[in-house]
Design a protein around this motif. Structure first.
Motif, PDB file in Angstrom:
ATOM      1  N   ARG A   1       0.856  -1.234   0.036  1.00 41.37           N
ATOM      2  CA  ARG A   1      -0.032  -0.073  -0.102  1.00 41.37           C
ATOM      3  C   ARG A   1       0.902   1.202  -0.074  1.00 41.37           C
ATOM      4  NH1 ARG A   1       1.654  -1.055   4.609  1.00 41.37           N
ATOM      5  NH2 ARG A   1       1.550   0.531   6.112  1.00 41.37           N
TER       6      ARG A   1
ATOM      7  N   PRO B   1       2.311   3.121  -4.111  1.00 47.53           N
ATOM      8  CA  PRO B   1       1.826   4.507  -4.813  1.00 47.53           C
ATOM      9  C   PRO B   1       2.020   5.760  -4.287  1.00 47.53           C
ATOM     10  CG  PRO B   1      -0.001   2.642  -4.309  1.00 47.53           C
ATOM     11  CD  PRO B   1       1.072   2.368  -3.650  1.00 47.53           C
ATOM     12  N   HIS B   2       2.310   5.743  -2.830  1.00 50.25           N
ATOM     13  CA  HIS B   2       2.548   7.125  -2.385  1.00 50.25           C
ATOM     14  C   HIS B   2       4.041   7.538  -1.996  1.00 50.25           C
ATOM     15  CE1 HIS B   2      -1.716   6.815  -0.980  1.00 50.25           C
ATOM     16  NE2 HIS B   2      -1.485   5.562  -0.589  1.00 50.25           N
TER      17      HIS B   2
ATOM     18  N   ALA C   1       3.933   5.506  -8.382  1.00 46.46           N
ATOM     19  CA  ALA C   1       2.781   5.307  -9.385  1.00 46.46           C
ATOM     20  C   ALA C   1       3.505   4.946 -10.726  1.00 46.46           C
ATOM     21  CB  ALA C   1       1.870   6.551  -9.192  1.00 46.46           C
ATOM     22  N   GLU C   2       4.592   5.574 -11.178  1.00 44.03           N
ATOM     23  CA  GLU C   2       5.246   4.967 -12.431  1.00 44.03           C
ATOM     24  C   GLU C   2       6.328   4.252 -12.281  1.00 44.03           C
ATOM     25  OE1 GLU C   2       5.428   8.636 -11.059  1.00 44.03           O
ATOM     26  OE2 GLU C   2       3.116   9.012 -11.768  1.00 44.03           O
TER      27      GLU C   2
ATOM     28  N   HIS D   1      -4.085  -2.377  -4.502  1.00 49.59           N
ATOM     29  CA  HIS D   1      -3.152  -1.408  -4.410  1.00 49.59           C
ATOM     30  C   HIS D   1      -2.957  -0.454  -5.686  1.00 49.59           C
ATOM     31  CE1 HIS D   1      -2.573  -2.847  -0.298  1.00 49.59           C
ATOM     32  NE2 HIS D   1      -1.665  -3.719  -0.885  1.00 49.59           N
ATOM     33  N   GLY D   2      -3.554  -0.824  -6.763  1.00 52.22           N
ATOM     34  CA  GLY D   2      -3.633  -0.073  -7.833  1.00 52.22           C
ATOM     35  C   GLY D   2      -2.279  -0.171  -8.770  1.00 52.22           C
ATOM     36  N   LEU D   3      -1.583  -1.143  -8.713  1.00 53.33           N
ATOM     37  CA  LEU D   3      -0.307  -1.337  -9.032  1.00 53.33           C
ATOM     38  C   LEU D   3      -0.014  -2.069 -10.385  1.00 53.33           C
ATOM     39  CD1 LEU D   3       1.586  -1.705  -5.552  1.00 53.33           C
ATOM     40  CD2 LEU D   3       1.440   0.422  -6.960  1.00 53.33           C
TER      41      LEU D   3
END
Length: 192
Positions: free
Chosen positions: A18, A21-22, A27-28, A76-78
Protein backbone atom coordinates in the motif's frame (compact mmCIF):
# COMPACT_ATOMS: atom_id res chain seq x y z
CA UNK A 1 12.44 3.76 -10.25
CA UNK A 2 12.64 -0.02 -9.89
CA UNK A 3 10.91 -1.41 -6.80
CA UNK A 4 11.11 -5.00 -5.61
CA UNK A 5 8.11 -5.78 -3.42
CA UNK A 6 8.98 -8.84 -1.33
CA UNK A 7 5.90 -10.70 -0.12
CA UNK A 8 5.04 -14.29 0.68
CA UNK A 9 1.33 -13.70 0.13
CA UNK A 10 0.21 -13.27 3.74
CA UNK A 11 -2.23 -10.47 4.55
CA UNK A 12 0.45 -8.63 6.53
CA UNK A 13 3.04 -8.76 3.76
CA UNK A 14 0.60 -7.88 0.97
CA UNK A 15 -0.48 -4.84 3.00
CA UNK A 16 3.09 -3.53 2.68
CA UNK A 17 2.38 -2.78 -0.98
CA UNK A 18 0.00 0.00 0.00
CA UNK A 19 2.95 2.38 0.48
CA UNK A 20 4.24 2.02 -3.09
CA UNK A 21 1.80 4.39 -4.83
CA UNK A 22 2.52 7.03 -2.16
CA UNK A 23 6.29 7.06 -2.73
CA UNK A 24 7.73 9.73 -4.97
CA UNK A 25 7.66 8.09 -8.37
CA UNK A 26 5.91 5.03 -6.94
CA UNK A 27 2.90 5.29 -9.24
CA UNK A 28 5.19 5.18 -12.30
CA UNK A 29 7.73 2.71 -10.92
CA UNK A 30 8.59 -0.66 -12.41
CA UNK A 31 7.41 -3.08 -9.75
CA UNK A 32 8.63 -6.63 -9.39
CA UNK A 33 6.48 -8.52 -6.90
CA UNK A 34 8.61 -11.36 -5.60
CA UNK A 35 7.51 -14.30 -3.48
CA UNK A 36 10.11 -16.80 -2.30
CA UNK A 37 9.03 -20.29 -1.34
CA UNK A 38 11.54 -21.73 1.16
CA UNK A 39 13.64 -24.37 -0.60
CA UNK A 40 13.35 -27.17 1.93
CA UNK A 41 11.30 -26.06 4.93
CA UNK A 42 11.46 -29.52 6.53
CA UNK A 43 14.71 -31.24 5.48
CA UNK A 44 14.20 -33.94 8.11
CA UNK A 45 11.01 -35.14 6.35
CA UNK A 46 13.04 -37.25 3.90
CA UNK A 47 14.47 -39.17 6.84
CA UNK A 48 11.02 -40.07 8.16
CA UNK A 49 9.31 -41.18 4.99
CA UNK A 50 10.03 -41.04 1.27
CA UNK A 51 7.71 -38.43 -0.23
CA UNK A 52 6.53 -38.92 -3.83
CA UNK A 53 7.09 -36.06 -6.26
CA UNK A 54 3.92 -34.06 -6.67
CA UNK A 55 4.39 -31.65 -9.59
CA UNK A 56 0.64 -30.99 -9.84
CA UNK A 57 0.51 -29.93 -6.20
CA UNK A 58 3.53 -27.65 -6.66
CA UNK A 59 1.98 -26.11 -9.78
CA UNK A 60 -1.34 -25.55 -7.98
CA UNK A 61 0.54 -23.92 -5.08
CA UNK A 62 2.35 -21.55 -7.45
CA UNK A 63 -0.87 -20.67 -9.29
CA UNK A 64 -2.69 -19.93 -6.02
CA UNK A 65 0.18 -17.73 -4.83
CA UNK A 66 0.23 -15.94 -8.20
CA UNK A 67 -3.52 -15.19 -7.84
CA UNK A 68 -3.00 -13.80 -4.33
CA UNK A 69 -0.15 -11.55 -5.53
CA UNK A 70 -2.11 -10.40 -8.58
CA UNK A 71 -5.06 -9.49 -6.33
CA UNK A 72 -2.70 -7.54 -4.04
CA UNK A 73 -1.32 -5.60 -7.02
CA UNK A 74 -4.86 -4.75 -8.10
CA UNK A 75 -5.91 -3.81 -4.56
CA UNK A 76 -3.13 -1.24 -4.35
CA UNK A 77 -3.59 0.03 -7.92
CA UNK A 78 -0.23 -1.32 -9.09
CA UNK A 79 -1.25 -3.54 -12.02
CA UNK A 80 -0.99 -0.98 -14.86
CA UNK A 81 1.40 -2.91 -17.09
CA UNK A 82 4.64 -2.07 -15.29
CA UNK A 83 4.20 -4.65 -12.53
CA UNK A 84 5.35 -8.24 -12.80
CA UNK A 85 5.11 -11.24 -10.50
CA UNK A 86 7.92 -13.68 -9.90
CA UNK A 87 7.94 -16.76 -7.68
CA UNK A 88 11.24 -18.40 -6.73
CA UNK A 89 12.32 -21.21 -4.46
CA UNK A 90 15.22 -20.73 -2.05
CA UNK A 91 16.35 -19.00 1.10
CA UNK A 92 14.03 -15.95 1.30
CA UNK A 93 16.47 -13.22 2.40
CA UNK A 94 19.30 -14.37 0.14
CA UNK A 95 17.00 -14.84 -2.84
CA UNK A 96 15.39 -11.41 -2.40
CA UNK A 97 18.82 -9.76 -2.12
CA UNK A 98 20.11 -11.64 -5.20
CA UNK A 99 17.07 -10.75 -7.30
CA UNK A 100 17.30 -7.10 -6.19
CA UNK A 101 20.95 -7.08 -7.26
CA UNK A 102 20.25 -8.86 -10.59
CA UNK A 103 17.33 -6.54 -11.39
CA UNK A 104 19.15 -3.36 -10.31
CA UNK A 105 16.36 -2.54 -7.88
CA UNK A 106 16.35 0.93 -6.35
CA UNK A 107 14.26 -0.10 -3.36
CA UNK A 108 12.97 -3.23 -1.62
CA UNK A 109 9.59 -2.98 0.10
CA UNK A 110 9.01 -5.61 2.78
CA UNK A 111 6.69 -6.06 5.75
CA UNK A 112 7.08 -6.43 9.46
CA UNK A 113 6.73 -9.95 10.77
CA UNK A 114 3.30 -9.48 12.28
CA UNK A 115 1.52 -6.54 13.84
CA UNK A 116 0.46 -8.46 16.95
CA UNK A 117 3.86 -9.81 17.96
CA UNK A 118 5.04 -7.05 20.26
CA UNK A 119 8.42 -8.55 21.06
CA UNK A 120 9.55 -9.21 17.49
CA UNK A 121 8.33 -6.60 15.02
CA UNK A 122 10.90 -7.37 12.34
CA UNK A 123 11.28 -11.07 11.65
CA UNK A 124 14.50 -12.93 10.87
CA UNK A 125 14.02 -12.80 7.09
CA UNK A 126 13.57 -9.02 7.04
CA UNK A 127 16.44 -8.55 9.49
CA UNK A 128 18.78 -10.62 7.32
CA UNK A 129 17.50 -8.85 4.20
CA UNK A 130 18.36 -5.43 5.67
CA UNK A 131 21.96 -6.62 6.08
CA UNK A 132 22.31 -8.28 2.64
CA UNK A 133 20.28 -5.93 0.44
CA UNK A 134 22.13 -4.03 -2.28
CA UNK A 135 19.69 -1.10 -2.01
CA UNK A 136 17.50 0.59 0.63
CA UNK A 137 14.85 -1.57 2.34
CA UNK A 138 11.57 0.05 3.33
CA UNK A 139 9.91 -2.02 6.07
CA UNK A 140 6.22 -1.11 5.91
CA UNK A 141 4.01 -1.44 8.94
CA UNK A 142 0.39 -0.59 9.70
CA UNK A 143 -2.73 -0.30 7.57
CA UNK A 144 -2.43 3.34 6.50
CA UNK A 145 0.03 4.98 4.08
CA UNK A 146 2.74 6.89 5.88
CA UNK A 147 2.66 10.67 6.05
CA UNK A 148 5.56 11.46 8.37
CA UNK A 149 9.17 10.33 8.38
CA UNK A 150 11.67 10.35 11.22
CA UNK A 151 15.19 10.44 9.80
CA UNK A 152 17.64 9.43 12.52
CA UNK A 153 21.11 10.51 11.46
CA UNK A 154 24.43 11.42 12.95
CA UNK A 155 25.43 13.39 9.86
CA UNK A 156 28.20 10.93 9.04
CA UNK A 157 29.19 9.63 5.63
CA UNK A 158 27.56 6.30 6.52
CA UNK A 159 24.22 8.06 7.12
CA UNK A 160 24.27 9.83 3.74
CA UNK A 161 22.51 6.97 1.85
CA UNK A 162 19.62 7.03 4.34
CA UNK A 163 19.29 10.79 3.96
CA UNK A 164 19.30 10.48 0.16
CA UNK A 165 16.72 7.67 0.28
CA UNK A 166 14.34 9.76 2.38
CA UNK A 167 14.60 12.68 -0.04
CA UNK A 168 14.06 10.35 -2.99
CA UNK A 169 11.27 8.18 -1.58
CA UNK A 170 9.21 10.15 0.91
CA UNK A 171 5.73 11.04 -0.33
CA UNK A 172 5.46 14.63 -1.55
CA UNK A 173 3.13 15.53 1.33
CA UNK A 174 5.16 13.77 4.04
CA UNK A 175 6.50 15.70 7.00
CA UNK A 176 10.18 14.84 7.46
CA UNK A 177 11.72 15.27 10.90
CA UNK A 178 15.48 14.89 11.27
CA UNK A 179 16.78 13.66 14.62
CA UNK A 180 20.37 13.58 15.81
CA UNK A 181 21.09 12.19 19.25
CA UNK A 182 24.24 13.33 20.99
CA UNK A 183 25.37 10.79 23.58
CA UNK A 184 25.54 12.16 27.09
CA UNK A 185 28.77 11.61 28.99
CA UNK A 186 28.96 8.65 31.31
CA UNK A 187 28.01 9.49 34.91
CA UNK A 188 31.64 9.27 36.10
CA UNK A 189 32.97 11.55 33.33
CA UNK A 190 33.13 15.31 33.37
CA UNK A 191 31.53 17.10 30.37
CA UNK A 192 33.93 18.83 27.99
Amino acid sequence: MRILWATEGSENSTQAGRVIPHLRGGAEAEILTLAVIPGDPMPWLDLVEEQPAQPQLEQARREALHRVLDAALQKHGLQQGHATIRIEVGDPARTIARVARDENSDLIVAATRHETIATEIVGPTTTELMVQAPCPVLVARGAEPWRSVLLATDGSEEAAPAEAAVKLLAPNDAMITTLTVVPSPAPDQEPD
